[in-house]
Design an enzyme around this catalytic site. Structure first.
Site, PDB file in Angstrom:
ATOM      1  N   ASP A 197       0.735  -1.196   0.045  1.00  0.00           N
ATOM      2  CA  ASP A 197       0.051   0.023  -0.200  1.00  0.00           C
ATOM      3  C   ASP A 197       0.842   1.237  -0.035  1.00  0.00           C
ATOM      4  O   ASP A 197       1.473   1.668   0.723  1.00  0.00           O
ATOM      5  CB  ASP A 197      -0.761   0.078   1.218  1.00  0.00           C
ATOM      6  CG  ASP A 197      -2.113  -1.071   1.168  1.00  0.00           C
ATOM      7  OD1 ASP A 197      -2.020  -1.751  -0.100  1.00  0.00           O
ATOM      8  OD2 ASP A 197      -2.683  -1.147   1.994  1.00  0.00           O
ATOM      9  N   GLU A 281      -9.931  -8.572  -0.287  1.00  0.00           N
ATOM     10  CA  GLU A 281      -9.847 -10.324  -0.354  1.00  0.00           C
ATOM     11  C   GLU A 281     -11.175 -10.683   0.591  1.00  0.00           C
ATOM     12  O   GLU A 281     -11.387 -10.177   1.666  1.00  0.00           O
ATOM     13  CB  GLU A 281      -8.552 -10.892   0.002  1.00  0.00           C
ATOM     14  CG  GLU A 281      -7.265 -10.362  -0.697  1.00  0.00           C
ATOM     15  CD  GLU A 281      -6.219 -10.625  -0.161  1.00  0.00           C
ATOM     16  OE1 GLU A 281      -5.173 -10.870  -0.911  1.00  0.00           O
ATOM     17  OE2 GLU A 281      -6.061 -10.658   0.974  1.00  0.00           O
ATOM     18  N   THR A 441      -4.009 -15.450  -5.416  1.00  0.00           N
ATOM     19  CA  THR A 441      -2.512 -14.673  -5.175  1.00  0.00           C
ATOM     20  C   THR A 441      -1.554 -15.789  -4.999  1.00  0.00           C
ATOM     21  O   THR A 441      -1.705 -16.874  -4.951  1.00  0.00           O
ATOM     22  CB  THR A 441      -2.713 -13.520  -4.116  1.00  0.00           C
ATOM     23  OG1 THR A 441      -2.914 -14.172  -2.988  1.00  0.00           O
ATOM     24  CG2 THR A 441      -3.575 -12.576  -4.169  1.00  0.00           C
ATOM     25  N   GLU A 479      -3.101 -13.734  -9.408  1.00  0.00           N
ATOM     26  CA  GLU A 479      -2.323 -12.496  -9.405  1.00  0.00           C
ATOM     27  C   GLU A 479      -0.927 -12.902  -8.921  1.00  0.00           C
ATOM     28  O   GLU A 479      -0.851 -13.816  -7.954  1.00  0.00           O
ATOM     29  CB  GLU A 479      -2.903 -11.542  -8.726  1.00  0.00           C
ATOM     30  CG  GLU A 479      -4.306 -11.134  -8.931  1.00  0.00           C
ATOM     31  CD  GLU A 479      -4.853 -10.010  -8.221  1.00  0.00           C
ATOM     32  OE1 GLU A 479      -4.254  -9.655  -7.109  1.00  0.00           O
ATOM     33  OE2 GLU A 479      -5.953  -9.496  -8.519  1.00  0.00           O
ATOM     34  N   LEU A 482       3.550 -10.119  -4.860  1.00  0.00           N
ATOM     35  CA  LEU A 482       4.554  -9.082  -4.843  1.00  0.00           C
ATOM     36  C   LEU A 482       4.968  -8.687  -5.960  1.00  0.00           C
ATOM     37  O   LEU A 482       5.183  -9.527  -7.016  1.00  0.00           O
ATOM     38  CB  LEU A 482       5.866  -9.565  -3.830  1.00  0.00           C
ATOM     39  CG  LEU A 482       5.168  -9.700  -2.331  1.00  0.00           C
ATOM     40  CD1 LEU A 482       6.330 -10.383  -1.457  1.00  0.00           C
ATOM     41  CD2 LEU A 482       4.939  -8.220  -1.700  1.00  0.00           C
TER      42      LEU A 482
END
Length: 575
Positions: A197, A281, A441, A479, A482
């Site tokens: 973020d 999520e 993810t 996805e 990182l």
């Protein structure tokens, strides 16, 4: 997602972490049959120093660019700035449709996440010049589209029921101009406090005012710590937000989005990802990094101690004749940064998770999360039905302590997945009931990159999820957790996206992959060259067998031609 940067950087760089041990992670009973078929050839590793350390794969010298390319750079750059040519009518598009349409899709389309602050507080596109150049570069690289967060706190920030779509209209127009599709994320969570973020966007001001008046609207742990990332699902159906329920607020927001962008739905906007918790999520905020509360690889903490959650727990316990089980959540489950064996509840021998009480509590806790997803999906599908868009839900890749018996970090997040129970099949089945996509993810991670003493096993976790989606007949998208720009991570994504797991008899692939994230690093020359080759390989699909060097040679001509545009994008994004 979930992994602290110091540990991830150390793991990627091959550094030995304190207390790290070697050895294989024990396989769980739920994934013993999930065996990858013949793996792709993995290349040698090296390191790059810098602010971020990536695991890079050395490449042989590339073939010389054929004559005339460099002298034509200015002409190519001018051509790239022209509006894209009309789409060919028989081109496969990533839009909602029937099974036959999905079967016709070749390869795995790649989307790229936009910066979190793509739209400013002034409701304009941030760094507009950079955005234009970047979108054109992505399109020319073969990228299918972009993913953008549509922030609840930005659009409906001032007053309930008043929506300001400024900035988003312009950004979606930009995407259409460049021939890019859009995955729009209905971001009902706070930005700030999670890994990656880079800015802070709180919940709408008026919603925060209500939480300040009734702090039990926020998720709460056993020590009374409140979490403002996302409104507690315990009050989903209660009119606590100035006369509306949280689910009504989410539904009204999605309906307003539909009304505003109706002419784009199914054409430019092809997917709506519905936020259902922190970081968007479907999970509880069990591992908050803000203020140093949690650090990788801690087990996290249950988030069920607000009065609304406790009221539900009490009713569930009374319904089975065990009222004493409904007074509180587990009090012996340790703290955020404990490991399973530090606790009575999660330890492998005689742990409370594997007792009748533990089974009752974990069933209730995970079912509350599933019910939350069910409610919001019902709203989303009713709003967007008949608009030819896909609906997706993001599930966290909680891979640390996966090799333990209790899978403690998954349990505190709301995924009832243990050595003896598959926690992802119920999620997949819930999504299948609504025709939604299971977005997962940590697709880029390899088991041996992670600290082995924490029994991290992202590859095994991805296999388990892939098998669950195959069983439930729900599409799987991926996805990376990182930012990674190296061939080693790209190889892992390619292998995982091909769904080469036993049980995939129909030869399914992931329906899409979203790449984290568009930023100046992506447009650095070496990273850009590798990214172009990666997109090309993803677009070609599982049945095309070419080595990385061959793909890179094919991509090199394009890389040289687009160099001015990419340089412009990289420089502009840095300002």
């Amino acid at each position: 997602m979930a992994m602290s940067l110091p540990h991830q950087i150390g793991a990627i760089a091959g550094a030995q972490l304190p207390g790290e041990v070697s050895g294989d992670v024990p396989a769980t009973a739920t994934v013993t049959s999930a065996v990858w078929r013949t793996p792709a050839n993995i290349r040698v590793l090296s390191q790059r120093a810098g602010a971020e350390v990536d695991r890079l794969s050395p490449s042989p010298p590339l073939s010389p660019v054929r004559g005339g390319v460099r002298s034509d750079l200015s002409v190519a750059a001018q051509a790239l700035m022209m509006p894209p040519a009309p789409l060919v009518t028989d081109e496969k598009e990533y839009v909602g449709g029937g099974v036959a349409e999905e079967e016709a899709q070749k390869g795995v389309p790649v989307f790229v996440m936009m910066p979190l602050d793509s739209v400013t507080w002034g409701h304009t596109v941030n760094r507009k010049k950079a955005m234009n150049a970047s979108l054109q570069a992505l399109k020319s690289a073969g990228v299918k589209g972009i993913m953008m967060d549509v922030w609840w706190g930005l659009v409906e920030g001032e007053r309930p029921g008043e929506y300001n779509w400024g900035g988003y209209s312009e950004l979606i127009d930009m995407a259409r101009k460049h021939g890019l599709k859009v995955q729009a994320v209905m971001s009902f969570h706070q930005c700030g406090g999670n890994v990656g973020d880079s800015c802070t966007i709180p919940l709408p001001k008026w919603a925060v005012e209500e939480i300040d008046k009734d702090s039990d609207l926020a998720y709460t742990d056993q020590w009374g710590r409140r979490n403002y990332e996302y409104i507690s699902l315990g009050c989903d159906t209660l009119p606590v937000l100035k006369g509306r329920t949280p689910v009504q607020c989410y539904s009204d927001f999605m309906r307003a989005f539909k009304d505003k962008f109706e002419n784009y739905l199914g054409d430019t906007i092809v997917e709506i990802q519905v936020g259902m918790g922190p970081a968007g999520e479907l999970r509880y905020p069990s591992y908050p990094e803000q203020n140093g509360t949690w650090k990788f690889p801690g087990i996290g903490a249950f988030q069920c101690y607000d009065k609304y959650m406790i009221s539900s727990l009490k009713a569930a316990a009374e319904a089975i004749g065990k009222p004493e089980w409904g007074l509180t959540g587990p009090t012996d489950a340790g703290q955020y940064n404990n490991w399973p064996e530090d606790t009575v509840f999660f330890r492998k021998e005689g742990g409370g998770w594997n007792t009748p009480y533990g089974e009752f509590f974990l069933s209730w806790y995970s079912q509350m999360l599933l019910d939350h997803g069910e409610r919001i999906l019902q709203s989303a599908t009713s709003v967007f039905q008949d608009h030819r868009v896909k609906i997706s839900v993001k599930i966290a890749g909680i891979h640390w302590h996966y090799g333990s018996r209790s899978h403690a970090p998954e349990l505190t997040a709301g995924y009832y997945n243990t050595r003896f129970r598959d926690g992802y099949l119920p999620i997949a089945q819930m999504l299948a009931r609504h025709g939604a996509i299971f977005n997962f993810t940590c697709i880029e991670m390899k088991d041996h990159e992670q600290p082995q003493d924490a029994l991290c096993a992202p590859e095994k976790l991805v296999k388990q999820v892939a098998l669950a989606t195959i069983r439930a007949e729900v599409p799987l998208a991926g996805e990376n957790a990182l930012p990674r720009y190296d061939d080693y991570a790209h190889e892992q994504i390619l292998q995982a996206s091909a769904l080469n797991v036993e049980g995939n008899s129909e030869g399914r692939e992931m329906c899409a992959f979203t790449y984290l994230r568009m930023n100046p690093d992506l447009f650095q020359p070496d990273n850009w060259r590798r990214f172009v080759a990666f997109v090309k390989k993803m677009n070609e699909g599982r049945d095309v067998h070419k080595c990385w060097e061959e793909v890179e040679r094919e991509a090199e001509h394009f890389v040289q031609v687009t160099q001015p545009l990419v340089q412009e994008a990289a420089v502009a994004l840095m300002h």
